[in-house]
Design an enzyme around this catalytic site. Structure first.
Site, PDB file in Angstrom:
ATOM      1  N   SER A   1       0.822  -1.198   0.000  1.00  0.00           N
ATOM      2  CA  SER A   1       0.000   0.000   0.000  1.00  0.00           C
ATOM      3  C   SER A   1       0.866   1.263   0.000  1.00  0.00           C
ATOM      4  O   SER A   1       1.699   1.409  -0.887  1.00  0.00           O
ATOM      5  CB  SER A   1      -0.946  -0.059   1.201  1.00  0.00           C
ATOM      6  OG  SER A   1      -2.102   0.651   0.915  1.00  0.00           O
TER       7      SER A   1
ATOM      8  N   LYS B   1       3.999   2.029  -2.535  1.00  0.00           N
ATOM      9  CA  LYS B   1       4.328   3.237  -3.304  1.00  0.00           C
ATOM     10  C   LYS B   1       5.791   3.568  -3.001  1.00  0.00           C
ATOM     11  O   LYS B   1       6.578   3.925  -3.875  1.00  0.00           O
ATOM     12  CB  LYS B   1       3.456   4.428  -2.872  1.00  0.00           C
ATOM     13  CG  LYS B   1       1.933   4.175  -2.908  1.00  0.00           C
ATOM     14  CD  LYS B   1       1.151   5.424  -2.447  1.00  0.00           C
ATOM     15  CE  LYS B   1      -0.206   5.145  -1.813  1.00  0.00           C
ATOM     16  NZ  LYS B   1      -1.250   4.619  -2.614  1.00  0.00           N
TER      17      LYS B   1
ATOM     18  N   TRP C   1     -10.152   0.137  -4.948  1.00  0.00           N
ATOM     19  CA  TRP C   1      -9.624   1.473  -4.601  1.00  0.00           C
ATOM     20  C   TRP C   1      -8.216   1.653  -5.185  1.00  0.00           C
ATOM     21  O   TRP C   1      -7.829   2.720  -5.611  1.00  0.00           O
ATOM     22  CB  TRP C   1      -9.612   1.605  -3.072  1.00  0.00           C
ATOM     23  CG  TRP C   1      -9.194   2.915  -2.494  1.00  0.00           C
ATOM     24  CD1 TRP C   1      -8.130   3.137  -1.668  1.00  0.00           C
ATOM     25  CD2 TRP C   1      -9.844   4.190  -2.640  1.00  0.00           C
ATOM     26  NE1 TRP C   1      -8.080   4.454  -1.293  1.00  0.00           N
ATOM     27  CE2 TRP C   1      -9.113   5.125  -1.880  1.00  0.00           C
ATOM     28  CE3 TRP C   1     -10.965   4.627  -3.356  1.00  0.00           C
ATOM     29  CZ2 TRP C   1      -9.465   6.478  -1.797  1.00  0.00           C
ATOM     30  CZ3 TRP C   1     -11.306   5.982  -3.277  1.00  0.00           C
ATOM     31  CH2 TRP C   1     -10.564   6.881  -2.504  1.00  0.00           C
TER      32      TRP C   1
ATOM     33  N   HIS D   1      -7.744  -5.630   0.414  1.00  0.00           N
ATOM     34  CA  HIS D   1      -6.495  -4.908   0.600  1.00  0.00           C
ATOM     35  C   HIS D   1      -5.696  -5.537   1.746  1.00  0.00           C
ATOM     36  O   HIS D   1      -6.183  -5.608   2.872  1.00  0.00           O
ATOM     37  CB  HIS D   1      -6.899  -3.464   0.955  1.00  0.00           C
ATOM     38  CG  HIS D   1      -5.780  -2.501   0.956  1.00  0.00           C
ATOM     39  ND1 HIS D   1      -5.109  -2.137  -0.186  1.00  0.00           N
ATOM     40  CD2 HIS D   1      -5.211  -1.804   1.975  1.00  0.00           C
ATOM     41  CE1 HIS D   1      -4.180  -1.250   0.130  1.00  0.00           C
ATOM     42  NE2 HIS D   1      -4.226  -1.023   1.436  1.00  0.00           N
TER      43      HIS D   1
HETATM   44  C1  GCU Z   1      -5.471   4.649   2.019  1.00  0.00           C
HETATM   45  C2  GCU Z   1      -4.951   5.424   0.841  1.00  0.00           C
HETATM   46  C3  GCU Z   1      -4.165   4.547  -0.113  1.00  0.00           C
HETATM   47  C4  GCU Z   1      -3.119   3.741   0.634  1.00  0.00           C
HETATM   48  C5  GCU Z   1      -3.751   3.012   1.785  1.00  0.00           C
HETATM   49  C6  GCU Z   1      -2.762   2.270   2.684  1.00  0.00           C
HETATM   50  O1  GCU Z   1      -6.473   3.781   1.604  1.00  0.00           O
HETATM   51  O2  GCU Z   1      -6.036   6.024   0.194  1.00  0.00           O
HETATM   52  O3  GCU Z   1      -3.530   5.315  -1.099  1.00  0.00           O
HETATM   53  O4  GCU Z   1      -2.449   2.886  -0.245  1.00  0.00           O
HETATM   54  O5  GCU Z   1      -4.439   3.924   2.621  1.00  0.00           O
HETATM   55  O6  GCU Z   1      -1.608   2.648   2.769  1.00  0.00           O
HETATM   56  O7  GCU Z   1      -3.190   1.305   3.335  1.00  0.00           O
END
Ligand code: GCU
Length: 422
Positions: free
Chosen positions: A261, A265, A352, A403
């Site tokens: 997540s 990134k 998402w 997720h």
């Molecule tokens: C939120 C956010 C995402 C990210 C996520 C996470 O949902 O919007 O961009 O990847 O948190 O880090 O769990």
């Protein structure tokens, strides 16, 4: 017995009918992955301001990673390495992740705990502190390292960026954790190290003063294009790698960086900034990670930059609703990691994060791998749910579920890592 045998075809037929019925509402196990229409409908109802409908994705043209800002075609590995790569890196620094400071600092490591016979003697575990010093001032963050005890030659390693919590040595020994499955990594022949993102730069809008960025800036506020948290966390992964380089039992040329997540990134950007990482593994990284911004599917640039203003430098927020004006897109993050390895993983219910957009960016980076003499995934069709695809330097899977990062993802990632690092 005879009767039972007769029953088998009947049972099989019923099972097939049930499966076919299910498949028509979700999907066929052998066909390219598609988002479940029921889920699309549900999410659309829940979050009207975001798009989950494939047919509503705007038509877009991706910037060509092999064409420079002045329109020159990049035709050789030399032109890529000496020109275009640097140009792209600068664009991402100035428009998306921010620029790291060039302030000189010194770095040292302190061992705070050690267990030499972890996991029935299979590993040595150490808790460490990275201490960064500028003049009289210092900043430190803890991390934990595990080394296989019984390897006959230097091992590959994985630096895991933990965006959820810190796992102290004692906790790692006591309680298996699928988010960072140390024992599994050791059993598969990998050393591993991990730190918690918030120890480096607090993961909150108003955490600047307590993080490494403020430390470097001597407390001054960040400029619009200065590094933000994702870049700071990636920087910390590189400092952990600095430490791994000093360990004889690790082969520092075979170190992957991983994250989930926001951590995913970060792992991608960490590998762009630091070419020592041999592989980047990004799990469910979505917007600002592997997913193409131009698709504006699920989370958008507008949403992410307003919810998490500390992740990206200021200019990125200017592209809210104007993604087509971005001079780059996320496939070029993957291109910046070429010719090294990139592994992207998505989850079926994690719309998402835009699984299609995560896969598409991997494919759109293929021309760069090719220019650099390497193979990579090129097929525009996503693999079926649960089926891993590996080609040369890139790998991908989409698993069922939401997720998250667990042992299934790790196992598949390590299957990919084995092909490049073993
Ligand atoms: C939120 C956010 C995402 C990210 C996520 C996470 O949902 O919007 O961009 O990847 O948190 O880090 O769990």
């Amino acid at each position: 017995m005879q009767r039972n045998l007769l029953l088998i075809p009947i049972v099989l037929t019923i099972a097939t009918m049930m499966f076919t019925a299910r498949a028509s509402i979700s999907q066929d196990a052998s066909s390219s992955w598609q988002a479940d229409p029921d889920l699309v409908e549900k999410l659309t109802r829940q979050r009207r301001e975001f798009n989950y409908v494939e047919s509503k994705v705007p038509t877009y043209t991706l910037p060509d990673p092999l064409v420079t800002r002045t329109g020159q075609h990049v035709g050789s590995p030399k032109e890529w390495h000496d020109g275009r790569r640097g140009e792209l890196l600068d664009l991402f620094r100035d428009q998306v992740y921010g620029r790291r400071p060039d302030t000189e600092y010194s770095l040292r490591f302190e061992q705070t705990a050690e267990v030499t016979q972890a996991f029935d003697g299979a590993a040595t575990g150490r808790e460490m502190k990275a201490i960064v010093e500028i003049g009289e001032r210092s900043f430190s963050f803890p991390f934990v390292v595990f080394l296989p005890n019984n390897a006959s030659r230097p091992t590959p390693a994985v630096v895991h960026i933990n965006n959820r919590y810190f796992v102290p040595l004692a906790t790692a020994l006591e309680k298996p954790d699928p988010f960072w499955p140390v024992k599994m990594l050791i059993d598969r022949g990998y050393a591993t190290a991990s730190f918690h993102t918030s120890h480096v730069d607090p993961d909150k809008k108003d955490g600047y003063a307590d993080g490494i960025r403020a430390f470097f800036a001597g407390g001054d506020p960040p400029s619009d294009t200065a590094w933000r948290s994702l870049s700071a966390w990636g920087w910390a992964a590189s400092r952990v790698l600095d430490h791994l380089e000093t360990i004889d039992s690790i082969d520092a040329a075979r170190v992957a960086v991983s994250g989930h997540s926001r951590g995913g990134k970060t792992s991608l950007w960490a590998a762009c900034e630091d070419e020592r990482f041999a592989i980047a593994y990004s799990n469910n990284s979505g917007c600002g990670g592997a997913a193409l911004s131009r698709r504006a599917y699920g989370e958008t640039v507008g949403r992410i930059t307003s919810s998490f203003p500390h992740w990206f430098c200021k200019p990125f927020s200017n592209y809210a609703g104007r993604e087509h004006e971005l001079p780059i897109d996320q496939h070029e993050v993957i291109a910046l990691i070429a010719p090294r390895g990139v592994y992207v993983a998505s989850a079926d219910e994690d719309l998402w994060a835009d699984p299609k957009g995560e896969y598409a960016s991997l494919v759109a980076a293929a021309p760069v791998f090719e220019l650099l003499g390497k193979r990579s995934i090129e097929s525009p069709r996503m693999p079926p749910l649960g089926q891993q695809r590996i080609k040369g330097q890139t790998g991908y899977h989409i698993r069922s579920g939401g997720h998250g990062l667990g042992e299934l993802d790790w196992g598949l990632f390590l299957d990919f890592a084995d092909t490049l690092l073993k």
